[in-house]
Design an enzyme around this catalytic site. Sequence first.
Site, short mmCIF file in Angstrom:
data_model
loop_
_atom_site.label_atom_id
_atom_site.label_comp_id
_atom_site.label_asym_id
_atom_site.label_seq_id
_atom_site.Cartn_x
_atom_site.Cartn_y
_atom_site.Cartn_z
N TYR A 145 0.86 -1.19 0.00
CA TYR A 145 0.00 0.00 0.00
C TYR A 145 0.89 1.23 0.00
O TYR A 145 1.84 1.32 0.78
CB TYR A 145 -0.89 0.00 1.24
CG TYR A 145 -1.77 1.23 1.41
CD1 TYR A 145 -1.50 2.18 2.39
CD2 TYR A 145 -2.87 1.44 0.58
CE1 TYR A 145 -2.31 3.31 2.54
CE2 TYR A 145 -3.67 2.57 0.73
CZ TYR A 145 -3.39 3.50 1.71
OH TYR A 145 -4.18 4.62 1.86
N ASP A 240 9.41 2.66 -0.90
CA ASP A 240 8.41 3.36 -0.08
C ASP A 240 8.71 3.00 1.38
O ASP A 240 8.32 1.94 1.86
CB ASP A 240 7.00 2.92 -0.48
CG ASP A 240 5.95 3.58 0.42
OD1 ASP A 240 4.75 3.45 0.10
OD2 ASP A 240 6.33 4.19 1.43
N LYS A 268 5.26 9.36 8.47
CA LYS A 268 5.06 8.82 9.82
C LYS A 268 6.11 9.34 10.82
O LYS A 268 6.01 10.46 11.31
CB LYS A 268 4.99 7.30 9.75
CG LYS A 268 3.79 6.80 8.90
CD LYS A 268 3.70 5.31 8.86
CE LYS A 268 2.66 4.84 7.86
NZ LYS A 268 1.29 4.86 8.35
P1 KE4 Z 1 -0.50 8.43 4.39
O1 KE4 Z 1 -1.01 9.10 3.15
O2 KE4 Z 1 -1.58 7.64 5.10
O3 KE4 Z 1 0.26 9.35 5.33
O4 KE4 Z 1 0.60 7.35 3.93
C1 KE4 Z 1 0.25 6.38 2.99
C2 KE4 Z 1 1.22 5.23 3.08
C3 KE4 Z 1 2.22 5.12 2.14
N1 KE4 Z 1 3.13 4.12 2.18
C4 KE4 Z 1 3.08 3.19 3.17
C5 KE4 Z 1 4.09 2.08 3.18
C6 KE4 Z 1 2.09 3.26 4.17
O5 KE4 Z 1 2.04 2.32 5.15
C7 KE4 Z 1 1.13 4.29 4.13
C8 KE4 Z 1 0.01 4.42 5.16
N2 KE4 Z 1 -0.11 3.35 6.07
C9 KE4 Z 1 -1.42 3.12 6.61
C10 KE4 Z 1 -1.30 1.97 7.63
N3 KE4 Z 1 -1.27 0.71 7.01
C11 KE4 Z 1 -2.02 4.34 7.21
C12 KE4 Z 1 -3.24 4.10 8.09
C13 KE4 Z 1 -4.46 4.72 7.51
O6 KE4 Z 1 -4.66 4.60 6.28
O7 KE4 Z 1 -5.21 5.32 8.31
#
Ligand code: KE4
Length: 434
Positions: A145, A240, A268
Amino acid sequence: MKELHRSALRFIEAQSKIPGGVNSPARAFKAVGGTPPFMKKAKGAHMWDIDGNEYIDYIGSWGPMILGHGYPPVIEAIRKQLEFGTSFGTPTEIEIDMADLVIAAVPSIEMVRMVNSGTEAVMSAIRLARGYTGREKIIKFSGCYHGHSDMLLAEAGSGVASLGIPGTPGVPAALVEHTMTAPFNDIAAVKQIFAAYPGQIAAVVIEPVAGNMGLVLPRTGFLEQLRELTQTEGTVLIFDEVMTGFRLAYGGAQARLGVTPDMTCLGKIIGGGMPVGAYGGKREIMECLAPAGKVYQAGTLSGNPVAMQAGVATLKALRDNPKAYEELEQKGKLLCRGMSDLAREIQVPVSINLMGSMFCLFFTEQDVYDYASAKTSNLEAFKVFFHTLLAEGVYFPPAQFEACFISLAHSDADLHKTLKAVEKGLKKVKSQNF
Ligand code: KE4
């Protein structure tokens, strides 16, 4: 655990005003059912909900809270900045401090651009890779993701996987026609795509250690072969590391695994709990980015001084604690060895993946090395396990296809209390004969 009266009422109210009652699907308990506790306060490794229940937290805001919640130097840095103002829309010195820290920590990053989320970071990195190579196609891996930008929602992990939606309505086929997907750890599949589209692949984007199908580790040699293949093909290799950056080592997964990408996405932890994303890499690529170059990307609050102060304080705390990652390693091993021993004693088939302070327990007896094997986990068993732990005051991520996070604030007492709850959870699963 007290009844979630107030949370239940607020959740009903929230659902009438906010789609699904949440501002991010992963929080809504759709994969496990029940009412998500509304949190009021968090400190260290603990959170308290509005009904007064206390939890040991293994979500950590989905990764950022590696120091624990409310880490005093981070709070102080935010508080001080507030006296000087919250946002100027001009260059500020703290943005250079953040760039210095990231560039010093991750040698493959020669220049870096701040954005406001991981989604923005990966979306922008791909646009830059396309602009730099003049190519259009990209390769991602099923179960990974990378945020919710249209082109990356094909066979995505995290909330997309937990909701069991193949992709998502609203993404025109035209926007994903250049996105190819290969199974994680399957270099032969990647080679086939390159053979089918010679000279057309702009970028390969991967979570070097995948945290969005549960935790899935790269097999020996996989990332090295991916590096070699992309090098030969003139394709930009994007790691990523939104989740793994500053998590698995101070230099991220690439430092721990010894594989160097062309570009890296971060998020994060670098925000210390504030909204921050970043992408960086080779100077010759990054200098194609406006206003230095022609590839456009912008953001009103990118590099926001309050967020930068929180991130800089967080990275300095990690940089200046030589024992940080060793301590996280020990905590992860203690917890996962304990869970593995309990599962064996109680005779519940589980597969546990661990790297540093990230782990995941799957309810399957087979090795989990990609999305297909992750999906052999018994999701009904996971639900029972999750809710048993929650009732014992242990908050795991509310979905099988997520990773658990341990912070420096998790004490041995927290870990032992967690194992007591895990024992209860596994016995409950056993009793239901899944
Ligand atoms: P954000 O746009 O949510 O800040 O980041 C997206 C993203 C990109 N790349 C990786 C490897 C990620 O894990 C994420 C976001 N992770 C999720 C948790 N699995 C965020 C939780 C959520 O969507 O509320």
